[in-house]
Design a protein around this motif. Structure first.
Motif, PDB file in Angstrom:
ATOM      1  N   SER A 161       0.798  -1.225   0.000  1.00 49.93           N
ATOM      2  CA  SER A 161       0.000   0.000   0.000  1.00 49.93           C
ATOM      3  C   SER A 161       0.830   1.273   0.000  1.00 49.93           C
ATOM      4  CB  SER A 161      -0.948   0.002   1.212  1.00 49.93           C
ATOM      5  OG  SER A 161      -0.208  -0.092   2.416  1.00 49.93           O
ATOM      6  N   ILE A 162       1.912   1.324   0.773  1.00 46.21           N
ATOM      7  CA  ILE A 162       2.678   2.570   0.905  1.00 46.21           C
ATOM      8  C   ILE A 162       3.560   2.821  -0.316  1.00 46.21           C
ATOM      9  CG2 ILE A 162       4.317   3.877   2.291  1.00 46.21           C
ATOM     10  CD1 ILE A 162       1.625   3.441   3.623  1.00 46.21           C
ATOM     11  N   VAL A 163       4.451   1.889  -0.609  1.00 48.10           N
ATOM     12  CA  VAL A 163       5.347   2.052  -1.763  1.00 48.10           C
ATOM     13  C   VAL A 163       4.534   2.055  -3.061  1.00 48.10           C
ATOM     14  CG1 VAL A 163       7.286   1.078  -3.040  1.00 48.10           C
ATOM     15  CG2 VAL A 163       7.292   1.019  -0.547  1.00 48.10           C
ATOM     16  N   GLY A 164       3.524   1.212  -3.124  1.00 46.40           N
ATOM     17  CA  GLY A 164       2.671   1.185  -4.309  1.00 46.40           C
ATOM     18  C   GLY A 164       1.967   2.515  -4.527  1.00 46.40           C
ATOM     19  N   LEU A 165       1.479   3.115  -3.436  1.00 41.82           N
ATOM     20  CA  LEU A 165       0.834   4.425  -3.538  1.00 41.82           C
ATOM     21  C   LEU A 165       1.832   5.489  -3.980  1.00 41.82           C
ATOM     22  CD1 LEU A 165      -1.643   6.212  -3.129  1.00 41.82           C
ATOM     23  CD2 LEU A 165      -0.993   6.433  -0.713  1.00 41.82           C
ATOM     24  N   PHE A 166       3.054   5.380  -3.517  1.00 45.21           N
ATOM     25  CA  PHE A 166       4.088   6.334  -3.934  1.00 45.21           C
ATOM     26  C   PHE A 166       4.357   6.228  -5.430  1.00 45.21           C
ATOM     27  CE2 PHE A 166       8.741   7.110  -4.564  1.00 45.21           C
ATOM     28  CZ  PHE A 166       8.698   8.488  -4.412  1.00 45.21           C
ATOM     29  N   TYR A 167       4.469   5.008  -5.928  1.00 42.25           N
ATOM     30  CA  TYR A 167       4.726   4.829  -7.360  1.00 42.25           C
ATOM     31  C   TYR A 167       3.533   5.305  -8.203  1.00 42.25           C
ATOM     32  CZ  TYR A 167       8.914   2.060  -6.335  1.00 42.25           C
ATOM     33  OH  TYR A 167      10.166   1.648  -5.923  1.00 42.25           O
ATOM     34  N   LEU A 168       2.337   5.079  -7.712  1.00 41.80           N
ATOM     35  CA  LEU A 168       1.165   5.587  -8.416  1.00 41.80           C
ATOM     36  C   LEU A 168       1.166   7.117  -8.420  1.00 41.80           C
ATOM     37  CD1 LEU A 168      -1.558   5.346  -9.806  1.00 41.80           C
ATOM     38  CD2 LEU A 168      -2.617   5.055  -7.550  1.00 41.80           C
ATOM     39  N   SER A 169       1.537   7.712  -7.287  1.00 40.32           N
ATOM     40  CA  SER A 169       1.603   9.175  -7.197  1.00 40.32           C
ATOM     41  C   SER A 169       2.648   9.732  -8.154  1.00 40.32           C
ATOM     42  CB  SER A 169       1.924   9.602  -5.759  1.00 40.32           C
ATOM     43  OG  SER A 169       0.947   9.141  -4.851  1.00 40.32           O
ATOM     44  N   LEU A 170       3.777   9.033  -8.268  1.00 43.10           N
ATOM     45  CA  LEU A 170       4.804   9.458  -9.222  1.00 43.10           C
ATOM     46  C   LEU A 170       4.276   9.385 -10.656  1.00 43.10           C
ATOM     47  CD1 LEU A 170       8.157   7.816  -7.997  1.00 43.10           C
ATOM     48  CD2 LEU A 170       7.457  10.207  -7.794  1.00 43.10           C
ATOM     49  N   SER A 171       3.509   8.347 -10.950  1.00 38.12           N
ATOM     50  CA  SER A 171       2.980   8.174 -12.305  1.00 38.12           C
ATOM     51  C   SER A 171       2.004   9.290 -12.662  1.00 38.12           C
ATOM     52  CB  SER A 171       2.276   6.816 -12.424  1.00 38.12           C
ATOM     53  OG  SER A 171       3.165   5.761 -12.143  1.00 38.12           O
ATOM     54  N   LEU A 172       1.086   9.571 -11.753  1.00 40.66           N
ATOM     55  CA  LEU A 172       0.123  10.645 -12.000  1.00 40.66           C
ATOM     56  C   LEU A 172       0.831  11.998 -12.004  1.00 40.66           C
ATOM     57  CD1 LEU A 172      -2.818   9.431  -9.711  1.00 40.66           C
ATOM     58  CD2 LEU A 172      -2.587   9.160 -12.185  1.00 40.66           C
ATOM     59  N   GLY A 173       1.753  12.167 -11.059  1.00 44.11           N
ATOM     60  CA  GLY A 173       2.488  13.431 -10.985  1.00 44.11           C
ATOM     61  C   GLY A 173       3.366  13.659 -12.200  1.00 44.11           C
ATOM     62  N   GLY A 174       4.034  12.597 -12.665  1.00 43.16           N
ATOM     63  CA  GLY A 174       4.899  12.732 -13.829  1.00 43.16           C
ATOM     64  C   GLY A 174       4.153  13.256 -15.036  1.00 43.16           C
ATOM     65  N   ALA A 175       2.874  12.884 -15.150  1.00 46.46           N
ATOM     66  CA  ALA A 175       2.050  13.369 -16.262  1.00 46.46           C
ATOM     67  C   ALA A 175       1.490  14.756 -15.973  1.00 46.46           C
ATOM     68  CB  ALA A 175       0.917  12.382 -16.536  1.00 46.46           C
ATOM     69  N   TRP A 176       0.893  14.921 -14.815  1.00 46.14           N
ATOM     70  CA  TRP A 176       0.156  16.157 -14.533  1.00 46.14           C
ATOM     71  C   TRP A 176       1.051  17.316 -14.125  1.00 46.14           C
ATOM     72  CZ3 TRP A 176      -4.050  13.069 -11.417  1.00 46.14           C
ATOM     73  CH2 TRP A 176      -4.836  12.363 -12.342  1.00 46.14           C
ATOM     74  N   PHE A 177       2.151  17.049 -13.423  1.00 49.35           N
ATOM     75  CA  PHE A 177       3.107  18.121 -13.124  1.00 49.35           C
ATOM     76  C   PHE A 177       3.666  18.689 -14.420  1.00 49.35           C
ATOM     77  CE2 PHE A 177       4.217  15.892  -8.874  1.00 49.35           C
ATOM     78  CZ  PHE A 177       3.164  16.529  -8.247  1.00 49.35           C
ATOM     79  N   SER A 178       4.017  17.784 -15.323  1.00 53.27           N
ATOM     80  CA  SER A 178       4.588  18.196 -16.605  1.00 53.27           C
ATOM     81  C   SER A 178       3.581  19.000 -17.417  1.00 53.27           C
ATOM     82  CB  SER A 178       5.037  16.961 -17.391  1.00 53.27           C
ATOM     83  OG  SER A 178       5.554  17.325 -18.651  1.00 53.27           O
ATOM     84  N   ASP A 179       2.350  18.498 -17.482  1.00 50.04           N
ATOM     85  CA  ASP A 179       1.308  19.156 -18.267  1.00 50.04           C
ATOM     86  C   ASP A 179       0.993  20.543 -17.712  1.00 50.04           C
ATOM     87  OD1 ASP A 179      -0.817  19.189 -20.296  1.00 50.04           O
ATOM     88  OD2 ASP A 179      -2.186  19.044 -18.601  1.00 50.04           O
ATOM     89  N   THR A 180       0.848  20.628 -16.389  1.00 47.73           N
ATOM     90  CA  THR A 180       0.521  21.909 -15.758  1.00 47.73           C
ATOM     91  C   THR A 180       1.671  22.900 -15.905  1.00 47.73           C
ATOM     92  OG1 THR A 180      -0.871  20.759 -14.140  1.00 47.73           O
ATOM     93  CG2 THR A 180      -0.207  23.007 -13.609  1.00 47.73           C
ATOM     94  N   GLY A 181       2.891  22.423 -15.670  1.00 46.79           N
ATOM     95  CA  GLY A 181       4.052  23.293 -15.802  1.00 46.79           C
ATOM     96  C   GLY A 181       4.214  23.807 -17.216  1.00 46.79           C
ATOM     97  N   ALA A 182       4.048  22.917 -18.198  1.00 45.84           N
ATOM     98  CA  ALA A 182       4.176  23.321 -19.602  1.00 45.84           C
ATOM     99  C   ALA A 182       3.097  24.327 -19.982  1.00 45.84           C
ATOM    100  CB  ALA A 182       4.094  22.090 -20.499  1.00 45.84           C
ATOM    101  N   TYR A 183       1.891  24.143 -19.440  1.00 43.91           N
ATOM    102  CA  TYR A 183       0.776  25.041 -19.767  1.00 43.91           C
ATOM    103  C   TYR A 183       1.056  26.462 -19.294  1.00 43.91           C
ATOM    104  CZ  TYR A 183      -3.898  27.126 -19.581  1.00 43.91           C
ATOM    105  OH  TYR A 183      -4.973  27.971 -19.729  1.00 43.91           O
ATOM    106  N   PHE A 184       1.433  26.607 -18.028  1.00 41.79           N
ATOM    107  CA  PHE A 184       1.629  27.951 -17.477  1.00 41.79           C
ATOM    108  C   PHE A 184       2.905  28.613 -18.000  1.00 41.79           C
ATOM    109  CE2 PHE A 184      -1.414  26.349 -14.290  1.00 41.79           C
ATOM    110  CZ  PHE A 184      -2.307  27.415 -14.294  1.00 41.79           C
TER     111      PHE A 184
END
Length: 306
Positions: A161-184
């Motif tokens: 649950s913990i490490v798995g949640l971290f990897y999932l957060s990285l996956s979502l963040g890797g996409a959405w951080f990039s998209d949001t940063g590129a947009y602004f």
């Protein structure tokens, strides 16, 4: 200073018209931004609810629903759903895959081969109205979308649950951080178009900004997990090397989805999220980044829990 009364009537009308257009554009821009923010907040609340049940079958159900909506949006955009049999069997396959346990993934070829046979039978029965490329796209996307999203389930089942949640957060963040940063960044200083035909609003400045912001945010995410979870350790070197690749992969996913939309003459895949479009408009990058993270951590673990 020249007064309006001293100018030709045509000039006055033209200036007033341009000013009105600028006001309309500004109003529309603000409205869209508000819609994007509200939709994002609602989506984050739903995501938070699902993650609270990360260790349960609720995650599988949520992945299945998102995959099903995504496949439906793709079928609708590409007119595959005009063949109802293709659509129904594609939806069924997409809905089932997130429930196949990782240890049972070796059974996938056993399921895929009959699936191909059924699709060809449907094609043979409707060849006058259906082309083989429709069958190929139905096959590819009814597998690719749910398999990519099912990485979320594999993270949990493989790493807990913990490490798995971290990897999932990285996956979502890797996409959405990039998209949001590129947009602004692109809105602020973007000048050089990256791909004027496929995605006219994307700029090289935005892409670079997205990579930098994504890298910083992913490192901060790792630090946040370390501070919040006792015994949690992050390999920051591996994470720092992975983050730029995740951001570039996110851009490739975004451009790939944009290419499909351009070729089929649509603006968005759907309208389930006002200001964002459909599920595929929001998860196009995730579909590329999540399998990347899954593949990397299989060979180069980023986090451990002592």
């Amino acid at each position: 200073m020249r007064r309006w009364s001293s100018l030709p009537a045509e000039t006055v009308v033209s200036a007033a018209f341009k000013n009105e257009n600028r006001q309309k554009i500004t109003y529309i821009g603000v409205t869209v931004l508000k819609q994007r923010i509200i939709s994002a907040l609602v989506a984050l609340v739903l995501l938070f609810v699902v993650l609270n049940f990360f260790e349960t079958i609720v995650l599988n159900v949520a992945v299945s629903i998102v995959a099903l909506i995504g496949v439906h949006e793709f079928f609708n955009a590409t007119k595959i759903n005009e063949n109802k049999l293709f659509a129904v069997i594609g939806y069924a396959v997409a809905a089932v895959i997130p429930f196949i346990p990782r240890e049972g993934i070796d059974l996938l070829p056993v399921l895929v081969l009959p699936y191909v046979g059924v699709l060809f039978c449907i094609l043979l029965g409707s060849y006058k109205n259906t082309r083989v490329e429709h069958m190929s796209m139905a096959f590819m996307m009814s597998l690719a979308i749910p398999l990519a999203l099912s990485s979320a389930v594999y993270f949990r089942d493989t790493y807990g649950s913990i490490v798995g949640l971290f990897y999932l957060s990285l996956s979502l963040g890797g996409a959405w951080f990039s998209d949001t940063g590129a947009y602004f960044v692109g809105c602020g200083i973007g000048k050089h178009k990256m791909s004027p035909v496929i995605s006219p609003k994307k700029t090289w400045e935005g892409a670079v900004g997205g990579v930098i912001i994504c890298t910083v945010c992913m490192l901060l995410l790792g630090k946040a997990f370390e501070l919040c979870v006792a015994g949690f350790e992050v390999n920051y070197l591996t994470l720092a090397l992975l983050a730029p690749f995740a951001s570039v992969t996110s851009i490739i996913g975004d451009l790939s989805a944009s290419l499909v939309k351009r070729q089929y003459g649509i603006k968005d895949f759907g309208n389930i999220m006002p200001g964002h479009g459909g599920v595929l408009d929001r998860f196009d990058s995730v579909l590329f980044v999540m399998p990347l993270i899954w593949g990397v951590v299989q060979n180069f673990p980023i986090a451990t829990l002592g």
